[in-house]
Design a protein around this motif. Structure first.
Motif, PDB file in Angstrom:
ATOM      1  N   SER A   4      19.349 -25.911 -47.092  1.00  0.00           N
ATOM      2  CA  SER A   4      19.680 -27.328 -47.258  1.00  0.00           C
ATOM      3  C   SER A   4      18.711 -28.244 -46.511  1.00  0.00           C
ATOM      4  O   SER A   4      18.158 -27.879 -45.478  1.00  0.00           O
ATOM      5  CB  SER A   4      21.102 -27.596 -46.771  1.00  0.00           C
ATOM      6  OG  SER A   4      21.158 -27.553 -45.366  1.00  0.00           O
ATOM      7  N   ASN A   5      18.557 -29.443 -47.058  1.00  0.00           N
ATOM      8  CA  ASN A   5      17.750 -30.454 -46.389  1.00  0.00           C
ATOM      9  C   ASN A   5      18.406 -30.897 -45.089  1.00  0.00           C
ATOM     10  O   ASN A   5      17.725 -31.221 -44.122  1.00  0.00           O
ATOM     11  CB  ASN A   5      17.534 -31.663 -47.300  1.00  0.00           C
ATOM     12  CG  ASN A   5      16.595 -31.351 -48.436  1.00  0.00           C
ATOM     13  OD1 ASN A   5      15.794 -30.424 -48.370  1.00  0.00           O
ATOM     14  ND2 ASN A   5      16.704 -32.117 -49.510  1.00  0.00           N
ATOM     15  N   PHE A   6      19.736 -30.908 -45.071  1.00  0.00           N
ATOM     16  CA  PHE A   6      20.460 -31.284 -43.852  1.00  0.00           C
ATOM     17  C   PHE A   6      20.109 -30.336 -42.704  1.00  0.00           C
ATOM     18  O   PHE A   6      19.844 -30.780 -41.586  1.00  0.00           O
ATOM     19  CB  PHE A   6      21.973 -31.270 -44.111  1.00  0.00           C
ATOM     20  CG  PHE A   6      22.777 -31.603 -42.890  1.00  0.00           C
ATOM     21  CD1 PHE A   6      22.890 -32.919 -42.457  1.00  0.00           C
ATOM     22  CD2 PHE A   6      23.405 -30.607 -42.169  1.00  0.00           C
ATOM     23  CE1 PHE A   6      23.617 -33.230 -41.318  1.00  0.00           C
ATOM     24  CE2 PHE A   6      24.140 -30.908 -41.033  1.00  0.00           C
ATOM     25  CZ  PHE A   6      24.246 -32.226 -40.608  1.00  0.00           C
ATOM     26  N   GLN A   7      20.106 -29.039 -42.987  1.00  0.00           N
ATOM     27  CA  GLN A   7      19.764 -28.068 -41.952  1.00  0.00           C
ATOM     28  C   GLN A   7      18.318 -28.272 -41.489  1.00  0.00           C
ATOM     29  O   GLN A   7      18.034 -28.188 -40.293  1.00  0.00           O
ATOM     30  CB  GLN A   7      19.955 -26.650 -42.473  1.00  0.00           C
ATOM     31  CG  GLN A   7      19.786 -25.592 -41.400  1.00  0.00           C
ATOM     32  CD  GLN A   7      20.026 -24.181 -41.911  1.00  0.00           C
ATOM     33  OE1 GLN A   7      20.168 -23.955 -43.100  1.00  0.00           O
ATOM     34  NE2 GLN A   7      20.071 -23.237 -40.995  1.00  0.00           N
ATOM     35  N   LEU A   8      17.426 -28.573 -42.393  1.00  0.00           N
ATOM     36  CA  LEU A   8      16.032 -28.827 -42.034  1.00  0.00           C
ATOM     37  C   LEU A   8      15.926 -30.042 -41.118  1.00  0.00           C
ATOM     38  O   LEU A   8      15.203 -30.011 -40.114  1.00  0.00           O
ATOM     39  CB  LEU A   8      15.194 -29.035 -43.300  1.00  0.00           C
ATOM     40  CG  LEU A   8      13.685 -29.147 -43.111  1.00  0.00           C
ATOM     41  CD1 LEU A   8      13.105 -27.851 -42.547  1.00  0.00           C
ATOM     42  CD2 LEU A   8      13.021 -29.478 -44.435  1.00  0.00           C
ATOM     43  N   VAL A   9      16.662 -31.103 -41.420  1.00  0.00           N
ATOM     44  CA  VAL A   9      16.659 -32.298 -40.570  1.00  0.00           C
ATOM     45  C   VAL A   9      17.217 -31.968 -39.189  1.00  0.00           C
ATOM     46  O   VAL A   9      16.666 -32.395 -38.161  1.00  0.00           O
ATOM     47  CB  VAL A   9      17.444 -33.447 -41.238  1.00  0.00           C
ATOM     48  CG1 VAL A   9      17.671 -34.598 -40.280  1.00  0.00           C
ATOM     49  CG2 VAL A   9      16.716 -33.930 -42.480  1.00  0.00           C
ATOM     50  N   MET A  10      18.289 -31.189 -39.129  1.00  0.00           N
ATOM     51  CA  MET A  10      18.867 -30.803 -37.838  1.00  0.00           C
ATOM     52  C   MET A  10      17.855 -30.001 -37.008  1.00  0.00           C
ATOM     53  O   MET A  10      17.723 -30.201 -35.808  1.00  0.00           O
ATOM     54  CB  MET A  10      20.141 -29.970 -38.024  1.00  0.00           C
ATOM     55  CG  MET A  10      21.327 -30.738 -38.530  1.00  0.00           C
ATOM     56  SD  MET A  10      21.888 -31.982 -37.351  1.00  0.00           S
ATOM     57  CE  MET A  10      21.337 -33.467 -38.154  1.00  0.00           C
TER      58      MET A  10
END
Length: 108
Positions: A19-25
Motif C-alpha cells: 500500500s501507498n499508506f505503508q510506504l508513506v509511514m
C-alpha cells in the motif's frame, strides 16, 4: 527516467509492501529517525563531557557521527513500532547490521 509513480511502485516491490499508506509511514519513520538521532547525539556527547569547546572539531565531528549510528538503529525500530511498521523495520535493521558485519547478533 522513472516517473515518481514508477519509482514508488519499484520501492514497494523491492520492500515487499503493497500500500501507498505503508510506504508513506516508512518514509515518515526514516525522516523522524534521522532527525531524532542527530538531535539526541549532541546531549549524549555533552553528558560524556565531549563538546565543541572541550575538544577540537576534528575529534568532535567523527565522534558525533559515530554516535549517531547506534542511536539511529535503536530509534529506527522504536519509531517503526510507534508508526505500526515494526516488522518492516526489524527486518530492515537485521539486513543493515549484517551489511556492516554485525550479523552474528541475529543468528537463528
Amino acid at each position: 527516467m522513472l516517473t515518481p509513480l514508477a519509482t514508488m511502485e519499484k520501492l514497494k516491490k523491492r520492500w515487499g509492501i503493497s500500500s501507498n499508506f505503508q510506504l508513506v509511514m516508512i518514509f515518515i519513520v526514516f525522516a523522524v529517525t534521522g532527525s531524532s538521532s542527530a538531535y539526541l547525539s549532541k546531549p549524549v556527547l555533552a553528558w560524556m563531557g565531549v563538546t565543541k569547546e572541550t575538544m577540537p572539531l576534528y575529534f568532535y565531528i567523527p565522534l558525533y557521527l559515530i554516535l549517531i549510528f547506534p542511536i539511529y538503529q535503536v530509534l529506527l525500530v522504536f519509531f517503526g513500532f510507534i508508526f505500526g511498521q515494526f516488522r518492516f523495520f526489524w527486518n530492515f535493521e537485521k539486513k543493515m547490521l549484517k551489511m556492516v558485519g554485525l550479523g552474528f547478533l541475529f543468528k537463528n
